[in-house]
Enzyme design. Structure first.
Site, PDB file in Angstrom:
ATOM      1  N   GLY A  11       0.669  -1.152  -0.049  1.00 24.30           N
ATOM      2  CA  GLY A  11      -0.043   0.082   0.020  1.00 24.30           C
ATOM      3  C   GLY A  11       0.670   1.236  -0.120  1.00 24.30           C
ATOM      4  N   SER A  12       1.952   1.183  -0.556  1.00 21.28           N
ATOM      5  CA  SER A  12       2.717   2.696  -0.523  1.00 21.28           C
ATOM      6  C   SER A  12       2.152   3.418  -1.520  1.00 21.28           C
ATOM      7  CB  SER A  12       4.262   2.338  -0.831  1.00 21.28           C
ATOM      8  OG  SER A  12       4.361   1.859  -2.385  1.00 21.28           O
ATOM      9  N   MET A  89      -3.841  -6.520  -7.433  1.00 20.05           N
ATOM     10  CA  MET A  89      -3.503  -7.701  -8.283  1.00 20.05           C
ATOM     11  C   MET A  89      -4.309  -8.710  -9.029  1.00 20.05           C
ATOM     12  SD  MET A  89      -0.685  -6.392  -8.157  1.00 20.05           S
ATOM     13  CE  MET A  89       0.693  -7.480  -9.120  1.00 20.05           C
ATOM     14  N   LEU A  92     -10.029  -6.811 -13.542  1.00 19.91           N
ATOM     15  CA  LEU A  92     -11.395  -6.560 -13.187  1.00 19.91           C
ATOM     16  C   LEU A  92     -12.190  -6.842 -14.843  1.00 19.91           C
ATOM     17  CD1 LEU A  92     -10.714  -3.350 -11.271  1.00 19.91           C
ATOM     18  CD2 LEU A  92     -11.809  -5.500 -10.369  1.00 19.91           C
ATOM     19  N   HIS A 108       1.114   1.380 -13.066  1.00 21.09           N
ATOM     20  CA  HIS A 108       1.972   0.040 -13.505  1.00 21.09           C
ATOM     21  C   HIS A 108       3.245   0.385 -13.564  1.00 21.09           C
ATOM     22  CE1 HIS A 108       2.707  -3.687 -15.573  1.00 21.09           C
ATOM     23  NE2 HIS A 108       3.334  -3.077 -16.544  1.00 21.09           N
ATOM     24  N   GLY A 142      -8.270  -5.179 -20.865  1.00 25.47           N
ATOM     25  CA  GLY A 142      -7.301  -5.856 -20.995  1.00 25.47           C
ATOM     26  C   GLY A 142      -6.324  -5.868 -19.832  1.00 25.47           C
TER      27      GLY A 142
END
Ligand code: GRF
Length: 202
Positions: A11-12, A89, A92, A108, A142
């Protein structure tokens, strides 16, 4: 604007968004944090910030559809307007995305379209690129393929390993995500023909 932040790990990036939202002039607040991993440290960061935090165990949920349905209900109940994937990770589905059309952002750790998917930093090292970085993009169905909102570049140094490169990229992520979210929620990013046009940052 009310953000729902989805997490899976340390969670950084969530912390960077929480810190940005704590500034009076930042046009967003974190309305809730949801993790698909019950033990994610990111949930602790949310609790420390006084933000509603919950785990929806994607393994216990039975099916992907059931997991995404409960995720949608949770986000709607918190009146979330924008969904930020911060080290989340899971992919969806298009069904989930129709719940927040053009409102889901992901960060990303590569200069997309190079090195989508897992271990992007390792992919960059193995390919021998001299410049790496990170990307914030709108999420489509995607894998790391949606329209790009913002990017930041870092050098790859001769003695870099996966850890040193990842750390250099992560430091840039923590600046890029809050900046990109600000652009998106203030309407500075428009989508035209699958590409974004970004007005100059403030
Ligand atoms: C970050 O490198 C992010 O780009 C990638 O996973 C990592 C998450 O780190 N998706 P954290 O959980 O935000 O610290």
């Amino acid at each position: 604007a009310r953000l729902g932040v989805l997490v899976s790990g340390s969670g950084s990036n969530l912390q960077a968004l929480l810190d940005a939202c704590a500034r009076a002039d930042y046009p967003a607040e974190v309305a809730c944090v949801v993790s698909n991993v019950p033990t994610a440290y990111a949930l602790e960061r949310a609790r420390r910030a006084g933000v509603p935090a919950m785990a929806l165990d994607s393994k216990a949920a039975g099916s992907r559809g059931a997991f995404e349905q409960s995720l949608l209900e949770t986000l709607r109940a918190a009146n979330v307007e924008w969904v930020c994937l911060a080290g989340f990770m899971r992919l969806l589905s298009a069904d989930f995305l129709t719940g927040f059309p053009g409102r889901v952002l992901n960060i990303h750790p590569s200069l997309l379209p190079s090195f989508p998917g897992l271990h992007a930093q390792r992919q960059a090292l193995e390919r021998g690129v001299k410049v790496a970085g990170c990307t914030v993009h709108f999420v489509d169905a995607g894998t790391d393929t949606g329209p790009i909102v913002a990017q930041a570049a870092v050098p790859v140094l001769p003695d870099d390993d996966e850890a040193s490169l990842s750390a250099r990229i992560l430091a840039e992520e923590h600046k890029l995500f809050p900046l990109a979210v600000r652009l998106a929620v203030t309407g500075k990013v428009s989508l035209e023909g699958g590409r974004t046009r970004v007005a100059a940052p403030p």
